[in-house]
Design a protein around this motif. Sequence first.
Motif, mmCIF file in Angstrom:
data_model
loop_
_atom_site.group_PDB
_atom_site.id
_atom_site.type_symbol
_atom_site.label_atom_id
_atom_site.label_comp_id
_atom_site.label_asym_id
_atom_site.label_seq_id
_atom_site.Cartn_x
_atom_site.Cartn_y
_atom_site.Cartn_z
ATOM 1 N N LEU A 4 0.777 -1.217 0.045
ATOM 2 C CA LEU A 4 -0.004 -0.137 -0.095
ATOM 3 C C LEU A 4 0.897 1.285 -0.057
ATOM 4 O O LEU A 4 1.600 1.373 0.982
ATOM 5 C CB LEU A 4 -0.828 -0.078 1.095
ATOM 6 N N THR A 5 0.793 1.995 -0.973
ATOM 7 C CA THR A 5 1.626 3.162 -1.313
ATOM 8 C C THR A 5 1.048 4.319 -0.789
ATOM 9 O O THR A 5 -0.148 4.551 -1.505
ATOM 10 C CB THR A 5 2.091 3.349 -2.744
ATOM 11 N N VAL A 6 1.358 5.186 0.098
ATOM 12 C CA VAL A 6 0.533 6.201 0.792
ATOM 13 C C VAL A 6 1.593 7.546 0.394
ATOM 14 O O VAL A 6 2.588 7.609 0.724
ATOM 15 C CB VAL A 6 0.332 6.088 2.412
ATOM 16 N N ILE A 7 0.883 8.479 -0.564
ATOM 17 C CA ILE A 7 1.694 9.463 -0.817
ATOM 18 C C ILE A 7 1.007 10.618 -0.069
ATOM 19 O O ILE A 7 -0.200 10.938 -0.173
ATOM 20 C CB ILE A 7 1.409 9.606 -2.380
ATOM 21 N N THR A 49 -3.004 -1.860 -8.988
ATOM 22 C CA THR A 49 -4.755 -2.388 -8.919
ATOM 23 C C THR A 49 -5.713 -1.083 -8.897
ATOM 24 O O THR A 49 -6.527 -1.440 -9.556
ATOM 25 C CB THR A 49 -4.804 -3.559 -8.056
ATOM 26 N N ALA A 50 -5.501 -0.593 -7.843
ATOM 27 C CA ALA A 50 -6.287 0.682 -7.744
ATOM 28 C C ALA A 50 -5.555 1.869 -7.088
ATOM 29 O O ALA A 50 -4.790 1.629 -6.347
ATOM 30 C CB ALA A 50 -7.450 0.264 -6.427
ATOM 31 N N ILE A 51 -5.958 2.906 -7.375
ATOM 32 C CA ILE A 51 -5.677 4.171 -6.945
ATOM 33 C C ILE A 51 -6.617 5.131 -6.352
ATOM 34 O O ILE A 51 -7.760 5.508 -6.747
ATOM 35 C CB ILE A 51 -4.759 5.084 -8.038
ATOM 36 N N PHE A 52 -6.453 5.573 -5.031
ATOM 37 C CA PHE A 52 -7.500 6.389 -4.227
ATOM 38 C C PHE A 52 -7.084 7.741 -3.856
ATOM 39 O O PHE A 52 -5.737 7.906 -3.477
ATOM 40 C CB PHE A 52 -8.110 5.579 -3.103
ATOM 41 N N THR A 53 -7.769 8.731 -4.003
ATOM 42 C CA THR A 53 -7.366 10.148 -3.312
ATOM 43 C C THR A 53 -8.325 10.692 -2.483
ATOM 44 O O THR A 53 -9.491 10.402 -2.457
ATOM 45 C CB THR A 53 -7.067 10.769 -4.635
ATOM 46 N N VAL A 138 -2.442 5.324 -2.558
ATOM 47 C CA VAL A 138 -3.403 6.371 -1.876
ATOM 48 C C VAL A 138 -2.648 7.676 -2.013
ATOM 49 O O VAL A 138 -1.577 7.898 -1.560
ATOM 50 C CB VAL A 138 -3.611 5.894 -0.455
ATOM 51 N N VAL A 139 -3.331 8.951 -2.131
ATOM 52 C CA VAL A 139 -2.941 10.335 -2.217
ATOM 53 C C VAL A 139 -3.662 10.760 -0.793
ATOM 54 O O VAL A 139 -4.930 10.861 -1.220
ATOM 55 C CB VAL A 139 -3.000 10.927 -3.521
ATOM 56 N N ALA A 140 -3.095 11.357 0.177
ATOM 57 C CA ALA A 140 -3.732 11.790 1.233
ATOM 58 C C ALA A 140 -3.038 12.725 1.976
ATOM 59 O O ALA A 140 -2.449 13.530 1.344
ATOM 60 C CB ALA A 140 -4.151 10.447 2.108
ATOM 61 N N HIS A 141 -3.218 12.966 3.332
ATOM 62 C CA HIS A 141 -2.914 14.038 4.005
ATOM 63 C C HIS A 141 -1.865 13.532 5.160
ATOM 64 O O HIS A 141 -1.813 12.403 5.514
ATOM 65 C CB HIS A 141 -4.174 14.732 4.816
ATOM 66 N N GLY A 142 -1.285 14.290 5.705
ATOM 67 C CA GLY A 142 -0.174 14.287 6.889
ATOM 68 C C GLY A 142 -0.641 13.333 7.941
ATOM 69 O O GLY A 142 -0.497 12.166 8.147
#
Length: 189
Positions: A4-7, A49-53, A138-142
């Motif tokens: 799980l890549t968390v950006i 497989t999936a990308i969420f933001t 995932v592209v999210a916040h701190g």
Amino acid sequence: MRELTVIRHGETAWSRTGQHAGRTDLPLTEAGEAAARALAPRLAERKFTAIFTSPLARAVRTGELAGLSGVEPDADLIEWDYGRYEGLTAEQIQQLRPGWELWRDGVDGGEDLDRVTARVDAFLGRVRPLLEAGDVAVVAHGHLSRILTARWLGLDASAARQFGHPHPGTINTLGYEQDVPVVLGWNVP
């Protein structure tokens, strides 16, 4: 097992000054846009497989500039609602409430940690089955990313205080070692 890549989104004016930006929909600064673009070559090597933001513009724009396509907004990834502390620095909050500590004391008039944890747990419940088919981004916040990491590891959400704040425009990687959830990378530009 998959990763799980968390950006963390790129820099905003408030992240530069240390102001709490929960629901305020701030744009990226020029530096934030450059950092997001700089993620593209590293992310291009990956097949997700999936990308969420988070639906907030700073996260959506980071995903676009980082070259991610097929991104799905997910309301559970929005940052903590800081209530009356929105736009304030930790130092300013300390002046209003001496001795204040976010993870212990929470916020005034916003979302409590249990509510943020419930959102993160719901998101992880939807994502874990997807990891069987491949990696997820995932592209999210701190603060949200720190809570997500704590919950990934099976820790109480307040343990998020033990993870350094993800820098804007960085990659954090969660995965498994011998079926045990682990942090594989943190604050990677």
